[in-house]
Design a protein around this motif. Structure first.
Motif, PDB file in Angstrom:
ATOM      1  N   MET A   1       0.869  -1.223   0.016  1.00 37.10           N
ATOM      2  CA  MET A   1       0.119  -0.070   0.073  1.00 37.10           C
ATOM      3  C   MET A   1       0.749   1.250   0.061  1.00 37.10           C
ATOM      4  SD  MET A   1      -2.695   1.117   2.701  1.00 37.10           S
ATOM      5  CE  MET A   1      -3.840  -0.007   2.625  1.00 37.10           C
ATOM      6  N   THR A   2       0.537   2.334  -0.801  1.00 31.16           N
ATOM      7  CA  THR A   2       1.254   3.544  -0.763  1.00 31.16           C
ATOM      8  C   THR A   2       0.322   4.420  -0.086  1.00 31.16           C
ATOM      9  OG1 THR A   2       0.408   4.349  -2.784  1.00 31.16           O
ATOM     10  CG2 THR A   2       2.275   2.779  -2.916  1.00 31.16           C
ATOM     11  N   ARG A   8      -3.051  -4.314  -4.935  1.00 31.48           N
ATOM     12  CA  ARG A   8      -3.947  -5.687  -4.917  1.00 31.48           C
ATOM     13  C   ARG A   8      -2.913  -6.531  -5.676  1.00 31.48           C
ATOM     14  NH1 ARG A   8      -8.315  -5.160  -7.232  1.00 31.48           N
ATOM     15  NH2 ARG A   8      -7.676  -6.260  -9.164  1.00 31.48           N
ATOM     16  N   VAL A   9      -2.631  -7.989  -5.110  1.00 31.40           N
ATOM     17  CA  VAL A   9      -1.889  -8.692  -5.805  1.00 31.40           C
ATOM     18  C   VAL A   9      -2.750  -9.904  -6.075  1.00 31.40           C
ATOM     19  CG1 VAL A   9      -0.008 -10.576  -5.293  1.00 31.40           C
ATOM     20  CG2 VAL A   9       0.261  -8.348  -4.549  1.00 31.40           C
ATOM     21  N   ASP A  10      -3.187 -10.277  -7.428  1.00 28.55           N
ATOM     22  CA  ASP A  10      -4.004 -11.247  -7.818  1.00 28.55           C
ATOM     23  C   ASP A  10      -3.171 -12.508  -8.043  1.00 28.55           C
ATOM     24  OD1 ASP A  10      -6.062  -9.713  -7.731  1.00 28.55           O
ATOM     25  OD2 ASP A  10      -5.583  -8.897  -9.844  1.00 28.55           O
ATOM     26  N   GLU A  11      -1.846 -12.443  -8.354  1.00 26.69           N
ATOM     27  CA  GLU A  11      -1.111 -13.524  -8.734  1.00 26.69           C
ATOM     28  C   GLU A  11       0.301 -12.896  -8.242  1.00 26.69           C
ATOM     29  OE1 GLU A  11      -1.260 -15.241 -12.481  1.00 26.69           O
ATOM     30  OE2 GLU A  11      -3.269 -15.788 -12.696  1.00 26.69           O
ATOM     31  N   ALA A  17       8.811 -15.148 -13.078  1.00 22.73           N
ATOM     32  CA  ALA A  17       7.762 -14.767 -13.993  1.00 22.73           C
ATOM     33  C   ALA A  17       6.948 -13.830 -13.305  1.00 22.73           C
ATOM     34  CB  ALA A  17       6.617 -16.106 -14.280  1.00 22.73           C
ATOM     35  N   LEU A  18       6.602 -12.966 -14.306  1.00 27.40           N
ATOM     36  CA  LEU A  18       5.799 -11.606 -13.774  1.00 27.40           C
ATOM     37  C   LEU A  18       4.461 -12.096 -12.947  1.00 27.40           C
ATOM     38  CD1 LEU A  18       6.110  -9.289 -16.661  1.00 27.40           C
ATOM     39  CD2 LEU A  18       7.440  -9.087 -14.469  1.00 27.40           C
ATOM     40  N   GLY A  19       3.841 -11.536 -12.209  1.00 25.52           N
ATOM     41  CA  GLY A  19       2.595 -11.526 -11.598  1.00 25.52           C
ATOM     42  C   GLY A  19       1.635 -10.735 -11.949  1.00 25.52           C
ATOM     43  N   ARG A  20       0.296 -10.789 -11.453  1.00 25.32           N
ATOM     44  CA  ARG A  20      -0.647  -9.675 -12.029  1.00 25.32           C
ATOM     45  C   ARG A  20      -1.467  -9.242 -10.674  1.00 25.32           C
ATOM     46  NH1 ARG A  20      -4.384 -12.798 -16.427  1.00 25.32           N
ATOM     47  NH2 ARG A  20      -5.330 -10.658 -16.468  1.00 25.32           N
ATOM     48  N   GLY A  21      -1.762  -7.950 -10.900  1.00 26.95           N
ATOM     49  CA  GLY A  21      -2.150  -7.306  -9.556  1.00 26.95           C
ATOM     50  C   GLY A  21      -3.000  -6.030 -10.280  1.00 26.95           C
ATOM     51  N   ALA A  22      -3.116  -5.024  -9.219  1.00 29.44           N
ATOM     52  CA  ALA A  22      -3.705  -3.694  -9.647  1.00 29.44           C
ATOM     53  C   ALA A  22      -3.396  -2.830  -8.720  1.00 29.44           C
ATOM     54  CB  ALA A  22      -5.191  -4.073  -9.559  1.00 29.44           C
ATOM     55  N   PRO A  90     -12.325   5.397 -14.480  1.00 32.17           N
ATOM     56  CA  PRO A  90     -11.522   4.292 -13.871  1.00 32.17           C
ATOM     57  C   PRO A  90     -10.887   4.896 -12.490  1.00 32.17           C
ATOM     58  CG  PRO A  90     -10.312   4.528 -15.393  1.00 32.17           C
ATOM     59  CD  PRO A  90     -11.512   5.582 -15.698  1.00 32.17           C
ATOM     60  N   THR A  91     -10.992   4.001 -11.562  1.00 37.72           N
ATOM     61  CA  THR A  91     -10.096   4.115 -10.223  1.00 37.72           C
ATOM     62  C   THR A  91      -9.194   3.094 -10.250  1.00 37.72           C
ATOM     63  OG1 THR A  91     -11.714   3.421  -8.905  1.00 37.72           O
ATOM     64  CG2 THR A  91     -11.988   5.948  -9.015  1.00 37.72           C
ATOM     65  N   GLU A  92      -9.371   2.147 -10.818  1.00 38.30           N
ATOM     66  CA  GLU A  92      -8.417   0.726 -10.873  1.00 38.30           C
ATOM     67  C   GLU A  92      -7.605   0.631 -12.237  1.00 38.30           C
ATOM     68  OE1 GLU A  92      -8.980  -4.082  -9.453  1.00 38.30           O
ATOM     69  OE2 GLU A  92     -10.538  -2.366  -8.864  1.00 38.30           O
ATOM     70  N   MET A  93      -6.260   0.258 -11.942  1.00 42.19           N
ATOM     71  CA  MET A  93      -5.497   0.245 -13.169  1.00 42.19           C
ATOM     72  C   MET A  93      -4.855  -1.472 -13.066  1.00 42.19           C
ATOM     73  SD  MET A  93      -1.945   1.959 -14.273  1.00 42.19           S
ATOM     74  CE  MET A  93      -3.034   3.631 -14.276  1.00 42.19           C
ATOM     75  N   ALA A  94      -4.971  -2.362 -13.982  1.00 43.05           N
ATOM     76  CA  ALA A  94      -4.435  -3.628 -13.924  1.00 43.05           C
ATOM     77  C   ALA A  94      -3.017  -3.616 -14.458  1.00 43.05           C
ATOM     78  CB  ALA A  94      -5.349  -4.377 -14.778  1.00 43.05           C
ATOM     79  N   ILE A  95      -2.161  -4.203 -13.660  1.00 46.93           N
ATOM     80  CA  ILE A  95      -0.722  -4.213 -13.959  1.00 46.93           C
ATOM     81  C   ILE A  95       0.130  -5.243 -13.750  1.00 46.93           C
ATOM     82  CG2 ILE A  95      -0.455  -1.807 -13.239  1.00 46.93           C
ATOM     83  CD1 ILE A  95       0.760  -2.673 -10.485  1.00 46.93           C
TER      84      ILE A  95
END
Length: 342
Positions: A1-2, A8-11, A17-22, A90-95
């Motif tokens: 958290m900043t 958020r961490v999804d993977e 390997a890179l993971g996925r989150g937002a 939007p208020t959420e960004m997938a990264i």
């Protein structure tokens, strides 16, 4: 958290390997490295997410690798245009996610060797790469360099802001409690296997693209920063790019960025600002990482009118930068006129 966005961490990322989150953007804000301030600025999170997504898509179109995957609306990843066409800022960004090892602190110093021992070839480079097109009146660059270092003919820095003939790129620390600027050799050591020349090249391209877009919108892009991840030999732009929190823009000579609120605190809460500076200096002298524990003052809340003016500046600036009416906000000229009266 900043302090202004949640993570958020999804993977989770692994060594290979890179993971996925937002990023989930909030309406919180931070100045002077304090962290979350007492107030919230309505629509600020949506403004930063929208502008950041726009810039990531701008970079991707120009062939600059990033960790951006799209914005998230109702749980689904999509392009910014699709989200805005549907009427959603939007208020959420997938990264994509990379590894961020612990950075140990002991005996007054940070252990970057330990950081990189755990990082391998999939990690967030623990640097901020700063670029400057203009040297403002209060810029720290004035204390660290002379005008001649940048091809300027002044013997000393003039009282007014100065445009640079070529952008200056510098490196500062990312995970230390107090940011500090680094020599090229120091930055190279901290970057690990990521090449500092390549990091500078990416920063210059980001600066060029954001500057051109700002110019088209009637804004002057003064300075900014990027963060990068390193993944199997490739440098990718990470975090968020080209927003009114990461960068400084101006319109008709007026700041259009978080700097407006920063300067407002300097004018109206000088005792707190001074206490922050003293705590940072003491922490450096004593080799203490947590400078806030040494600060004996806290910031006071802002007046409602200041919060409303800040909200309109973020939203009007985003509308101007994108060239479309994302937010219900006054014109940028009107929003700028209002903050000038604060």
């Amino acid at each position: 958290m900043t302090s202004v966005k949640n993570f958020r961490v999804d993977e989770p990322a692994t060594a290979d390997a890179l993971g996925r989150g937002a990023f989930v953007f909030t309406d919180d804000y931070s100045v002077f490295d304090w962290g979350k301030m007492p107030d919230r600025i309505p629509d600020k999170g949506a403004s930063l997410c929208t502008m950041g997504a726009f810039n990531f898509e701008l970079l991707e179109d120009a062939g600059v690798p990033t960790h951006y995957r799209g914005v998230v609306v109702d749980g689904e990843e999509q392009s910014l245009d699709d989200a805005l066409d549907a009427g959603a800022a939007p208020t959420e960004m997938a990264i994509d996610l990379t590894q961020v090892p612990d950075l140990p602190f002991a005996d007054g110093s940070y252990d970057y060797d330990a950081y990189h021992a755990d990082a391998g070839e999939n990690y967030l480079v623990p640097l901020e790469i700063v670029f400057r097109n203009r040297v403002g009146v209060g810029s720290s660059l004035r204390k660290r360099t002379d005008p001649a270092d940048h091809g300027l003919e002044f013997e000393t820095w003039p009282d007014e802001a100065v445009d640079l003939p070529d952008a200056v790129v510098e490196f500062s620390t990312k995970y230390e409690e107090q940011d500090r600027y680094l020599s090229r050799a120091e930055a190279d050591a901290i970057a690990g296997v990521a090449d500092v020349e390549a990091l500078e090249s990416v920063a210059r391209e980001v600066n060029r693209l954001v500057t051109e877009r700002a110019d088209d919108a009637g804004l002057v892009h003064q300075d900014g920063k990027i963060e990068c991840l390193y993944y199997q030999g490739e440098i990718r732009v990470a975090d968020v790019v080209g927003t009114f929190d990461e960068n400084r823009f101006a319109y008709d000579g007026q700041q259009v960025s978080k700097e407006v609120i920063r300067q407002y605190h300097k004018r109206t809460q000088p005792e707190w600002v001074e206490a922050v500076g003293e705590a940072k200096e003491r922490a450096t002298a004593e080799g203490v990482a947590d400078w806030k524990s040494l600060c004996d003052r806290s910031p006071e809340p802002l007046d409602a009118g200041v919060i409303e003016a800040a909200r309109d500046l973020y939203c009007a600036g985003t509308n101007a930068y994108l060239g479309r009416g994302v937010f219900d906000a006054p014109t940028l000229a009107a929003a700028v006129e209002r903050v000038q009266s604060l």
